[in-house]
Design an enzyme around this catalytic site. Sequence first.
Site, short mmCIF file in Angstrom:
data_model
loop_
_atom_site.label_atom_id
_atom_site.label_comp_id
_atom_site.label_asym_id
_atom_site.label_seq_id
_atom_site.Cartn_x
_atom_site.Cartn_y
_atom_site.Cartn_z
N CYS A 2 0.89 -0.48 -0.23
CA CYS A 2 0.40 0.43 0.04
C CYS A 2 1.78 1.51 -0.07
O CYS A 2 1.90 1.32 0.53
CB CYS A 2 -1.25 -0.25 1.71
N GLY A 28 0.40 -0.31 -5.00
CA GLY A 28 -0.93 -0.85 -4.69
C GLY A 28 -1.36 -0.39 -6.32
O GLY A 28 -1.84 0.41 -6.33
N ASN A 102 -1.35 1.18 6.28
CA ASN A 102 -0.11 1.03 5.44
C ASN A 102 0.20 0.04 6.53
O ASN A 102 0.77 0.09 7.12
CB ASN A 102 0.84 1.35 4.44
N GLY A 103 -0.41 -1.41 5.92
CA GLY A 103 0.50 -2.62 6.85
C GLY A 103 -0.49 -4.02 6.78
O GLY A 103 -1.18 -4.28 6.68
N TYR A 244 11.94 -4.93 -3.04
CA TYR A 244 11.29 -5.09 -3.88
C TYR A 244 10.28 -4.39 -3.71
O TYR A 244 9.63 -3.80 -4.84
CB TYR A 244 10.48 -6.74 -3.67
#
Length: 445
Positions: A2, A28, A102-103, A244
């Site tokens: 995200c 995302g 985010n998480g 990544y």
Amino acid sequence: MCAIVGVFDVKHASKIAYYALFAMQHRGQEATGISASDGKKIRTIKDNGLVTEVFNEDKLSFLHGDMAIGHNRYSTAGSDSVRDAQPVAASYKLGDISIVHNGNLINKHEVRSKLVEQGAIFQSSMDTENIIHLIARSQQGKLKDRIVEALNVIKGAYCLLIQSRSKMFAVRDRYGVRPLSIGKLKEGGYIVASETCALDLVDAEFVRDVRPGEMVIFQQGKETFESIQLFEPDPHICAFEFIYFARPDSVIEGKNVYATRKKMGMKLAQLAPVEADFVIPVPDSGVSAALGYAQESGIPFEMAIVRNHYVGRTFIEPTQAVRDLKVKLKLSPIHKILEGKKIVVIDDSIVRGTTSRQIVKLLKRAGAAEVHMRIAAPTIEHPCLYGIDTPSYKELISANKTVEEVREYIEADSLAFLSIEALKESIGNDMNYSLVSFDGNYFIK
């Protein structure tokens, strides 16, 4: 994964949020949304799709005001319904509120069950909605204290931006698993974003990272933000940000992602050399490491796989069938370069193995005599509970097969991975990292 962004105290805040989300589209691609406040009311627009598909000039004009928060969705919890898009907005006792997250919260089911028992009505299957219920049900008089109370209930990895009609709160969990940076805009005001590449696009000057366990409060009428250290920091930055997730031009915890990935490639060349005609990356995420491998080994570098940039990232796609088709749509080998050659192929990771298998097949069909796979990350043997879409051991090929068995499955002539130690050396030994996918150390209990 995200992406989240918050923009404070600047005209047309939603437009700046839009550009920041565009810069972080790689984090995302399932849904996107923005909430904006004009000091009286919070307005929200969100939908499934890319940033450029969901928003236009009319929608951004509707989202007027000098404060905005936004989100790009990559699902780790919840479904792909538009109800699971963020921001999550609501009205409660203290007025309008909107949240982006985010998480991944590891006690989400336990918290949700208690809230439902107490009469809470949920509109989505997202763990983020737990937070808004906890804030709304708190008996504390101030929003700041309600947020703190909620944070003492939730557990897991989180970066949060919480917006009221006049304030914006930025919070990072005590482990700092996901990145969050603060920037100062040239026209005044601030921006908070998951990656520094978003700051660069809107010409913001990097101020600093939100510290693990810190709450930063932006309030109208105050020139600078307030900082409160809520929790004792225990930094465990996610190594996957460097491997990544993040864009190569981003800087995470003071470290350039491109330079770090290049070091991983160089380490990989030292650990797993091979005789070959040239080194090729799996674009785009393998490019930096492949350059490092080529420089260290002295083997020429070639871009022998062309990527179609109008197809999304396969790892993010929710179903295997879509991932399989998208590999063919996305990657096209150059036959003329590959014919009869021994090649080293550098990729960032192997999760399920299906993409690597298809890449090897594509290259051999294109005429490559030998395909030697080199992976610029260790073997992924454990599911991550902190925000990566690797939910079960069953799906992780390296959790079920030896390196040799993985090599046989993907049909490569040889296969080697970066060691955990070499990964740490590449990123830097100055801090701890979340290596849970590699070593199974679930540090958030």
